[in-house]
Design an enzyme around this catalytic site. Structure first.
Site, PDB file in Angstrom:
ATOM      1  N   GLU A   1     121.292  21.736  41.005  1.00 26.80           N
ATOM      2  CA  GLU A   1     121.594  23.212  40.414  1.00 26.80           C
ATOM      3  C   GLU A   1     120.662  23.544  39.496  1.00 26.80           C
ATOM      4  OE1 GLU A   1     125.662  24.363  39.586  1.00 26.80           O
ATOM      5  OE2 GLU A   1     125.105  25.630  38.124  1.00 26.80           O
TER       6      GLU A   1
ATOM      7  N   GLU B   1     122.433  31.820  32.212  1.00 28.11           N
ATOM      8  CA  GLU B   1     123.747  32.013  31.934  1.00 28.11           C
ATOM      9  C   GLU B   1     124.087  32.475  30.524  1.00 28.11           C
ATOM     10  OE1 GLU B   1     126.505  28.880  33.940  1.00 28.11           O
ATOM     11  OE2 GLU B   1     124.789  27.721  33.395  1.00 28.11           O
TER      12      GLU B   1
END
Length: 277
Positions: A155, A160
């Protein structure tokens, strides 16, 4: 200066002083060509030729104990307006009769996934303005197009941000050896004090040797290929892009959810992908 002379001077300057800047054009990194982009220049639903919506865990509940229902092409949660993609998380419970996959969630949002075979290596850039309400968890990230097992298949989290830490943006990778479940994930955070008030370019440069995270062309973290095999480096396969706002969850909800702050928006000016020529 007399009024007539002043007016003449202003007219002489007008073409230069009042000229409107041309729309931003994709500027390819050296040695790369643009292979995919969405400039969000047509109002309405996101382009179905470029994006689909992931709703697969609405009934069972989303990962990391998140609290949102991800709607499928619902304009309240995902739309293009005024040249920007709007992903909007809302405090509302939908009618299960109208949304049969509803799992009882008290929030709605959208999770958009790029269509197509994906990309192996390249430069990925998303220009965005982030939400800052406590409990919001926007992300720009990547998963393998042929994901079989997480975290073994990898990933890449380009950006974020959690609302209880406004202005701190994170870039992270997850693999079999390095992941947040084992508390061994690899990444870094960077202070972006105006992340919720201004647009910034969130970037990753991915090569066979490293994944480099940058903000507005300034590198802040580099994850190198250790050449020890897939557990540390599963990044030699096609990945696809994901844009979403989660609500609550193990990280996003660490300090609760401020219901009074909703709706919360992530605004995206463009998404661009370049690959080596």
């Amino acid at each position: 200066m007399r009024p007539l002379a002043l007016a003449a001077a202003l007219l002489a300057l007008a073409p230069a002083a009042l000229a409107q800047p041309a729309p931003a054009q994709p500027s390819a990194p050296e040695g790369h060509r643009l292979v995919w982009a969405d400039e969000f220049d047509a109002d309405g639903p996101p382009d179905p030729a470029r994006w689909t919506f992931d709703t697969s865990a609405n009934r069972t509940g989303w990962y990391n104990n998140e609290a949102q229902y991800y709607a499928d092409a619902r304009p309240e949660n995902a739309r293009v307006e005024a040249g920007r993609l709007i992903i909007e998380a809302r405090r509302e419970r939908l009618d299960p009769a109208a949304f049969p996959d509803h799992g009882g969630q008290d929030y709605t949002s959208a999770r958009m996934v790029s269509r197509g075979p994906g990309w192996t290596y390249g430069v990925f850039e998303v220009r965005a303005k982030l939400p800052c309400g406590r409990g919001s968890w926007p992300a720009v990230w990547m998963l393998p197009t042929a994901l079989e097992a997480w975290p073994e298949d990898g990933e890449i989290d380009i950006m974020e941000h959690v609302g209880h830490r406004p202005g701190v943006v994170h870039g992270t990778v997850h693999t079999g050896a390095y992941n947040h479940v084992a508390k061994t994930q690899r990444g870094a955070g960077i202070r972006v004090p105006d992340a919720c008030d201004a647009f910034h370019r969130y970037q990753v440069r991915w090569t066979p040797d490293a994944i480099v995270f940058a903000l507005d062309d300034v590198e802040y973290y580099r994850f190198a290929n250790e050449r020890t095999g897939k557990p540390a480096w599963p990044f030699d396969q096609p990945f696809q892009l994901i844009l979403n706002i989660a609500v609550g969850g193990d990280w996003g909800g660490e300090e609760g959810v401020d219901d009074g702050s909703f709706p919360q928006r992530m605004e995206v000016d463009w998404v661009r992908v370049w690959q080596a020529e």
